[in-house]
Design an enzyme around this catalytic site. Structure first.
Site, PDB file in Angstrom:
ATOM      1  N   THR A 192       0.823  -1.234   0.189  1.00 21.44           N
ATOM      2  CA  THR A 192      -0.052  -0.105  -0.496  1.00 21.44           C
ATOM      3  C   THR A 192       1.181   1.141   0.040  1.00 21.44           C
ATOM      4  O   THR A 192       1.994   1.522   0.598  1.00 21.44           O
ATOM      5  CB  THR A 192      -1.186  -0.023   1.826  1.00 21.44           C
ATOM      6  OG1 THR A 192      -1.957   1.698   1.109  1.00 21.44           O
ATOM      7  CG2 THR A 192      -0.258  -0.223   2.707  1.00 21.44           C
ATOM      8  N   ARG A 193       0.565   2.716  -0.104  1.00 24.16           N
ATOM      9  CA  ARG A 193       1.349   3.517  -0.570  1.00 24.16           C
ATOM     10  C   ARG A 193      -0.426   4.548   0.309  1.00 24.16           C
ATOM     11  O   ARG A 193      -0.328   5.813   0.048  1.00 24.16           O
ATOM     12  CB  ARG A 193       1.592   4.125  -1.791  1.00 24.16           C
ATOM     13  CG  ARG A 193       0.847   4.030  -2.655  1.00 24.16           C
ATOM     14  CD  ARG A 193       1.478   3.898  -4.650  1.00 24.16           C
ATOM     15  NE  ARG A 193       0.685   3.520  -5.315  1.00 24.16           N
ATOM     16  CZ  ARG A 193       0.334   4.480  -6.482  1.00 24.16           C
ATOM     17  NH1 ARG A 193       0.764   5.790  -6.411  1.00 24.16           N
ATOM     18  NH2 ARG A 193       0.086   3.954  -7.949  1.00 24.16           N
ATOM     19  N   ASN A 194      -1.349   4.127   0.660  1.00 24.59           N
ATOM     20  CA  ASN A 194      -2.294   5.000   0.737  1.00 24.59           C
ATOM     21  C   ASN A 194      -2.574   4.759   2.706  1.00 24.59           C
ATOM     22  O   ASN A 194      -2.066   3.851   3.058  1.00 24.59           O
ATOM     23  CB  ASN A 194      -3.677   4.372  -0.285  1.00 24.59           C
ATOM     24  CG  ASN A 194      -4.228   5.836   0.308  1.00 24.59           C
ATOM     25  OD1 ASN A 194      -4.852   6.793   0.667  1.00 24.59           O
ATOM     26  ND2 ASN A 194      -5.377   5.440  -1.255  1.00 24.59           N
ATOM     27  N   ARG A 286      -6.254  -3.560  -8.346  1.00 28.55           N
ATOM     28  CA  ARG A 286      -6.446  -2.569  -9.949  1.00 28.55           C
ATOM     29  C   ARG A 286      -5.811  -1.450 -10.105  1.00 28.55           C
ATOM     30  O   ARG A 286      -5.192  -0.797  -8.969  1.00 28.55           O
ATOM     31  CB  ARG A 286      -8.137  -2.023  -9.659  1.00 28.55           C
ATOM     32  CG  ARG A 286      -9.004  -1.797 -11.244  1.00 28.55           C
ATOM     33  CD  ARG A 286      -9.914  -1.356 -10.233  1.00 28.55           C
ATOM     34  NE  ARG A 286     -11.181   0.240 -11.625  1.00 28.55           N
ATOM     35  CZ  ARG A 286     -10.680  -0.456 -12.443  1.00 28.55           C
ATOM     36  NH1 ARG A 286     -11.749  -1.465 -13.054  1.00 28.55           N
ATOM     37  NH2 ARG A 286     -11.534   0.796 -13.369  1.00 28.55           N
TER      38      ARG A 286
END
Ligand SMILES: [Zn+2]
Length: 381
Positions: A192-194, A286
């Site tokens: 993740t980068r969120n 996605r």
């Protein structure tokens, strides 16, 4: 699900940390590298990029660019390189060994120079990023590189200093030991980068129904303008896991490398790093590692068909959303209702929340997470 923990990529976990060895670097030619590169050099030394033992040489470089594999055929999609200018190249060639220094002039590694070579920046960018549009952050970075590349093994003699951001960093040797201690036979990695929405949490928990353990592995490092800051990603995930995850099922480990936005090629690169950490499976999102509209949303899924030998299995979950009719988190595989009944936290919602201090509905973002975000000064890069 029957499974087993894969061997490191190329069957060898690299370890090129020699911190106990007080090598004398005085008088050695020095080369200064960026903070991002220093992180990646430590990643090489810790085996996160196994089987690479240093910066790739010319054969491997061309092979990666042309075929998405090292010259020995092993899957590898993103070249790990060190660029120098003509003048530096001449000095390095004569020196043979080079002391690498960080931006604060700390000598932290030795580079054993094996070869120096030229490369075609635009052709390289086009092969890796599948575009030559200079507005793509990876293309821009590539065309602005210095003209020569240096190949050779590295030895790290001084790790980066401990900092709050590195509190959750682990080496593959450490994650593998922990996986073994827990007796997990299957581990699914989540990149993740969120900051986490409940939709991400539900997806991770759906994966937990299938595997022994979950490795939540946010990427900490240089990102593009508009992405969330590392400190925020870290503290929001810690809050989420502390409050909502069973401790014996999850490991939270940070991965310190920059986003390259190489879409499908980076999805393979991300999977290889997680294989080195000991994951048997890897969730591919996605438009994984995408930016703008450079990649087809499912290109990062399709590419795995060319890498059936990779020994970490990609898991393709459809995106999760809250369905007002099903009254639960659903996805297009199990919910027949239309988009008008879906609730999702859009980028616009998130920016509103940050600028007005509005707390989102608690079924979309956990209040413990939302509180951290709204109270954070300047949450975006
Ligand atoms: Zn529904």
């Amino acid at each position: 699900m029957t499974s087993s923990i894969p061997s490191p990529h190329g069957n060898k976990l690299v370890n090129r940390i020699v911190v106990s060895d007080k090598k004398n670097l005085d008088g050695m030619y020095t080369l200064q590298v960026t903070n991002e590169l220093r992180n990646d050099i430590e990643n090489i030394a810790d085996g996160i990029f196994s089987p690479l033992e240093g910066f790739v040489g010319e054969n491997d470089f061309h092979s990666i660019v042309k075929t998405g594999r090292l010259s020995n055929g092993l899957a590898w999609t993103v070249p790990i390189v060190l660029d120098v200018d003509q003048q530096q190249a001449g000095k390095i060639k004569d020196a043979g060994q080079v002391a690498l220094t960080s931006m604060n002039n700390e000598k932290f590694a030795i580079l054993h120079v094996e070869e120096i070579y030229q490369f075609d920046k635009l052709a390289c960018a086009k092969a890796i990023y599948q575009t030559d549009d200079i507005k793509h952050p990876g293309v821009e970075k590539t065309v602005n590189m210095k003209d020569m590349l240096v190949g050779g093994k590295i030895d790290v003699i001084k790790r980066l200093d401990e900092s709050p951001l590195r509190k959750y960093r682990m080496t593959p040797a450490q994650t593998r030991a922990e996986i073994s201690r827990r007796g997990w036979k299957s581990v699914v990695g989540f990149q993740t980068r969120n900051v986490p929405h409940v939709a991400h949490e539900m997806l991770q928990k759906a994966a937990l129904n299938l595997f022994d353990g979950l490795l939540v592995n946010p990427l900490i490092g240089k990102k593009k303008h508009g992405d969330f800051k590392d400190e925020l990603i870290l503290s929001s995930y810690v809050a989420l896991i502390d409050n909502y995850y069973p401790k014996n099922m999850v490991m939270f480990v940070t991965l310190h490398t920059e986003m390259r936005y190489a879409g499908p090629k980076e999805a393979i690169h991300h999977a290889i790093m997680r294989k080195n950490f000991g994951c048997s499976h890897f969730i591919v999102g996605r438009d994984h590692a995408g930016v703008g509209s450079y990649y087809h949303p499912f290109a990062a899924h399709e590419i795995f068909k060319d890498y059936i030998d990779i020994e970490i299995k990609p898991i393709f979950f459809p995106a999760f959303y809250y369905c007002k009719m099903c009254l639960m988190y659903s996805n297009e595989r199990n919910c027949p209702h239309g988009p008008e009944l879906r609730e999702e936290l859009s980028g616009t919602n998130m920016r509103k929340m940050v600028s007005n201090g509005d707390m989102p509905a608690r079924h979309l973002m956990r209040p413990e997470v939302a509180k951290i975000i709204v109270s954070f000064k300047e949450p975006f890069v």
